[in-house]
Design a protein around this motif. Structure first.
Motif, PDB file in Angstrom:
ATOM      1  N   PRO A 269     -31.429   6.642 -55.820  1.00 56.70           N
ATOM      2  CA  PRO A 269     -30.599   6.239 -54.439  1.00 56.70           C
ATOM      3  C   PRO A 269     -29.208   5.616 -54.341  1.00 56.70           C
ATOM      4  CG  PRO A 269     -33.189   5.744 -55.557  1.00 56.70           C
ATOM      5  CD  PRO A 269     -31.899   6.413 -56.433  1.00 56.70           C
ATOM      6  N   GLY A 270     -29.047   6.311 -52.685  1.00 56.50           N
ATOM      7  CA  GLY A 270     -27.430   5.569 -53.052  1.00 56.50           C
ATOM      8  C   GLY A 270     -27.703   4.494 -52.329  1.00 56.50           C
ATOM      9  N   PHE A 271     -26.788   3.773 -52.581  1.00 58.21           N
ATOM     10  CA  PHE A 271     -26.362   2.628 -51.276  1.00 58.21           C
ATOM     11  C   PHE A 271     -25.106   2.262 -51.234  1.00 58.21           C
ATOM     12  CE2 PHE A 271     -30.782   1.753 -53.077  1.00 58.21           C
ATOM     13  CZ  PHE A 271     -31.055   1.113 -52.546  1.00 58.21           C
ATOM     14  N   ARG A 272     -24.912   1.359 -49.842  1.00 57.83           N
ATOM     15  CA  ARG A 272     -23.195   0.805 -49.176  1.00 57.83           C
ATOM     16  C   ARG A 272     -23.532  -0.354 -48.702  1.00 57.83           C
ATOM     17  NH1 ARG A 272     -22.258   2.247 -43.957  1.00 57.83           N
ATOM     18  NH2 ARG A 272     -24.131   2.770 -43.012  1.00 57.83           N
ATOM     19  N   THR A 273     -24.694  -0.911 -48.429  1.00 56.47           N
ATOM     20  CA  THR A 273     -24.915  -2.138 -47.521  1.00 56.47           C
ATOM     21  C   THR A 273     -26.020  -2.907 -48.264  1.00 56.47           C
ATOM     22  OG1 THR A 273     -26.485  -1.381 -46.139  1.00 56.47           O
ATOM     23  CG2 THR A 273     -24.194  -0.495 -46.043  1.00 56.47           C
ATOM     24  N   THR A 274     -25.659  -4.251 -47.746  1.00 59.19           N
ATOM     25  CA  THR A 274     -26.313  -5.075 -48.085  1.00 59.19           C
ATOM     26  C   THR A 274     -28.116  -4.723 -47.444  1.00 59.19           C
ATOM     27  OG1 THR A 274     -26.395  -6.709 -46.389  1.00 59.19           O
ATOM     28  CG2 THR A 274     -25.245  -6.665 -48.945  1.00 59.19           C
ATOM     29  N   ASN A 275     -28.143  -3.956 -46.408  1.00 59.02           N
ATOM     30  CA  ASN A 275     -30.010  -3.462 -45.058  1.00 59.02           C
ATOM     31  C   ASN A 275     -30.375  -2.271 -45.292  1.00 59.02           C
ATOM     32  OD1 ASN A 275     -28.532  -5.918 -43.666  1.00 59.02           O
ATOM     33  ND2 ASN A 275     -27.180  -4.739 -42.229  1.00 59.02           N
ATOM     34  N   GLU A 276     -29.778  -1.458 -46.745  1.00 56.26           N
ATOM     35  CA  GLU A 276     -30.518  -0.890 -47.297  1.00 56.26           C
ATOM     36  C   GLU A 276     -32.265  -1.019 -46.990  1.00 56.26           C
ATOM     37  OE1 GLU A 276     -29.157   2.502 -47.959  1.00 56.26           O
ATOM     38  OE2 GLU A 276     -26.504   1.744 -47.744  1.00 56.26           O
ATOM     39  N   VAL A 277     -32.840  -0.010 -46.497  1.00 57.88           N
ATOM     40  CA  VAL A 277     -34.396  -0.260 -47.242  1.00 57.88           C
ATOM     41  C   VAL A 277     -34.988   1.108 -47.310  1.00 57.88           C
ATOM     42  CG1 VAL A 277     -34.450  -2.082 -44.940  1.00 57.88           C
ATOM     43  CG2 VAL A 277     -34.807   0.114 -44.170  1.00 57.88           C
ATOM     44  N   PRO A 278     -36.260   1.437 -47.647  1.00 57.18           N
ATOM     45  CA  PRO A 278     -36.653   2.341 -48.566  1.00 57.18           C
ATOM     46  C   PRO A 278     -37.627   3.775 -47.520  1.00 57.18           C
ATOM     47  CG  PRO A 278     -37.934   0.812 -49.293  1.00 57.18           C
ATOM     48  CD  PRO A 278     -36.808   0.203 -48.736  1.00 57.18           C
TER      49      PRO A 278
END
Length: 612
Positions: free
Chosen positions: A470-479
């Motif tokens: 999984p890639g992340f770029r913000t604090t607002n990532e949700v699945p």
């Protein structure tokens, strides 16, 4: 004082009827129990009507010892159904009872992975549903799963969830009204709306106006609100005129939409350039498919309202637009990422070899011909075999190499985010495209891969690295990325189950079930719009020994275009609908050694189709 009950004023004088349940789903078997009158009866007549009093079942029922049981298939319009009991020689029915027909979108194939996709997606996507009280009124929409606009709705991220939420969402209209109300005087529509009513627009975005058009079209299909449609169409006319006249977005030489150089449909340029949209222009495949479909949608909406000249105007513009776009962007195997209008030096990187995510839209939006669509699907399959990447869901394949120094953020390096990351929405569009282009077994394979992914991970991120991390770029990532999960529902309902709305409210349906490719011989499917309760349902069974396909249909449709995938080697001699012969043709089924039985037929009430 004792009193005498007059027998002619009791139930015994009228007889009785009851059902075995108060609520049924479409195509359920309803069991009716009958009691004759006190005087004794040997024959009863039952008439079953939908909420509009349209009959769809009439049957004579013999009684033995003044009692009987009979069954029928539930169909007709959703809501309160009427069963009328009449006796021979009587001018008026003697008794009636109601039951409720409650359609819900559902897949019942016997394959737990496939059958669980819709409820799993609905429950996860509802976590992203937002209901705001804005200064202009109520707003209902669905969030982006990674945006910095934590308390705002991006139009694109919300609208690209519509192919799924239309099946369960009761508040379809108010969010679109908020967007249309803040349309600029020049026709421009904003990218998004914050909870407090503020709006924003990214300068390089050239897709907003087609997205708004597709949003209104698909919402109208689910609601059937012609008055709302008629009031909104002038706003869409202004929006589409704006995008085809603004120097930032329109290329007069090619007569096509342009944008600032970006990673396909994404909202930022490479090389640290600003996103004002005033230079570094390209003509991108992603925009061309969107505007082609938007023009077709305009034609369809005007045609429905009886405005034939407007419908013809938009249909002609759509075909001319498609011809220009294909001529510029098709390279013989796939569509180019984009064509440069301004010179941009990519060094030793051959950008023409990129397989850009917009290729999947070219299939599902109709920009690609059937032959081109098949070529694109095969190219995705080939590249996954070549790369060994976890899934063929690339935003770009390959992304821009790191040695070019375009991106400083870690998440934008090659293989990340919109620079080569795996995006579930791309996979969903590819899967639908596989079903549309004669690659049905590949479509089933992709659906099973997706179902397995969900069961292992519990949800969907916006993007993944090529190995599936999984890639992340913000604090607002949700699945629970709705723009991603929704496209797989399209692949399931419109692709595998094959139910597609040709107008609105499922009144005319294109039915092309592909269960043969999934080796499923007994399937029940229902697609139902929650807002309007319009639905279409069918049960399909295959008897391989006798080479017979039977199909029972019910719903809001009055007619259907059937394109039924048959097992290899089947060559049917007859097609009947409710026992009446129907003319049909046999067409080859893509790469498989199978055929489609193709025909048109009325399907009001409950229709029985037999292919033998």
């Amino acid at each position: 004082m004792p009193y005498t009950i007059p027998p002619e004023a009791t139930m015994a004088a009228y007889g009785n009827l009851s059902t075995d349940a108060p609520v049924y789903s479409p195509l359920d078997t309803v069991t009716v129990t009958l009691q004759g009158r006190r005087s004794g009866d040997t024959l009863a007549h039952l008439r079953v009507c939908d909420p509009d009093q349209r009959p769809y079942c009439e049957v004579d029922v013999p009684l033995v010892d003044n009692r009987a049981q009979t069954t029928f298939i539930a169909g007709g319009k959703a809501g309160a159904q009427y069963i009328y009991l009449s006796w021979p020689g009587e001018k008026r029915y003697s008794r009636y009872t109601n039951f409720t027909l409650l359609p819900e979108t559902r897949i019942q194939s016997g394959d737990p992975q496939l059958d669980g996709l819709f409820p799993f997606t609905r429950d996860r996507m509802n976590l992203g549903r937002r209901e705001y009280s804005t200064p202009r009124g109520k707003f209902v929409g669905y969030i982006s799963a990674d945006t910095w606009h934590f308390d705002g709705i991006w139009l694109r991220d919300w609208v690209y969830q519509l192919p799924a939420y239309r099946y369960w969402e009761p508040d379809m209209v108010c969010g679109l009204d908020r967007f249309l109300e803040v349309q600029s005087d020049n026709g421009m529509i904003p990218d998004g709306i914050e909870r407090d009513g503020r709006t924003w627009r990214v300068g390089l975005e050239s897709d907003v106006e087609y997205i708004a058009t597709l949003a209104l079209w698909q919402t109208w299909q689910a609601t059937g609100d012609d008055a709302w449609l008629q009031a909104a169409l002038p706003r869409l006319e202004r929006a589409l005129q704006y995008i085809r006249s603004d120097p930032k977005h329109w290329d007069p030489e090619h007569q096509l939409i342009k944008r600032q150089h970006s990673c396909d449909t994404w909202d930022y340029d490479i090389d640290g350039a600003t996103d004002a949209g005033t230079g570094r222009h390209v003509i991108a495949t992603c925009d061309q498919s969107g505007y082609y479909l938007a023009f077709r949608a305009m034609s369809d909406m005007y045609a429905h309202l009886g405005k034939t000249e407007d419908a013809r105007r938009w249909a002609d513009q759509a075909e001319d637009y498609r011809r220009r776009a294909v001529s510029l962007l098709w390279d013989g195997t796939k569509f180019l990422h984009h064509a440069h209008l301004d010179q941009i030096d990519h060094g030793d990187f051959d950008e023409t070899q990129q397989l850009a995510m917009g290729n999947t839209w070219a299939i599902t939006r109709g920009l690609a011909s059937p032959q081109q669509a098949a070529s694109i699907v095969d190219e995705y399959h080939r590249r996954q075999t070549l790369t060994g990447d976890a899934y063929p869901w690339w935003s770009l394949q390959p992304g821009y190499p790191d040695h070019l120094g375009y991106f400083k953020d870690a998440y934008r390096r090659q293989g990340g985010y919109a620079n080569g990351g795996l995006m579930p929405w791309v996979g969903g569009e590819l899967c639908l495209g596989a079903f549309m282009s004669g690659r049905e077994r590949y479509g089933v394979e992709l659906l099973h891969q997706w179902a397995d992914h969900l069961s292992r991970t519990g949800g969907a991120q916006v993007w993944y690295w090529p190995n599936g991390e999984p890639g992340f770029r913000t604090t607002n990532e949700v699945p629970y990325a709705g723009w991603g999960m929704a496209q797989w529902i399209s692949a399931l309902v419109e692709g595998l189950a094959g139910i597609r709305d040709r107008t609105c409210l499922l009144q005319e349906v294109a039915l092309s079930p592909n269960w043969v490719a999934a080796d499923r011989d007994d399937v029940r499917c229902c697609a139902a719009y929650a807002y309007s309760k319009a639905y279409f349902a069918y049960r399909m069974t295959l008897d391989r020994a006798s080479q017979t396909l039977t199909l029972t249909c019910a719903g809001s449709a009055t007619s259907a275009h059937f394109r039924l995938l048959l097992p290899e080697g089947w060559r049917p001699q007859t097609v009947t609908v409710n026992g009446n012969p129907v003319a049909f043709t046999l067409e080859p089924a893509g790469a498989a050694a199978s055929t489609h039985a193709v025909f048109e037929a009325p399907v009001e009430g409950v229709a029985a189709v037999k292919v033998h």
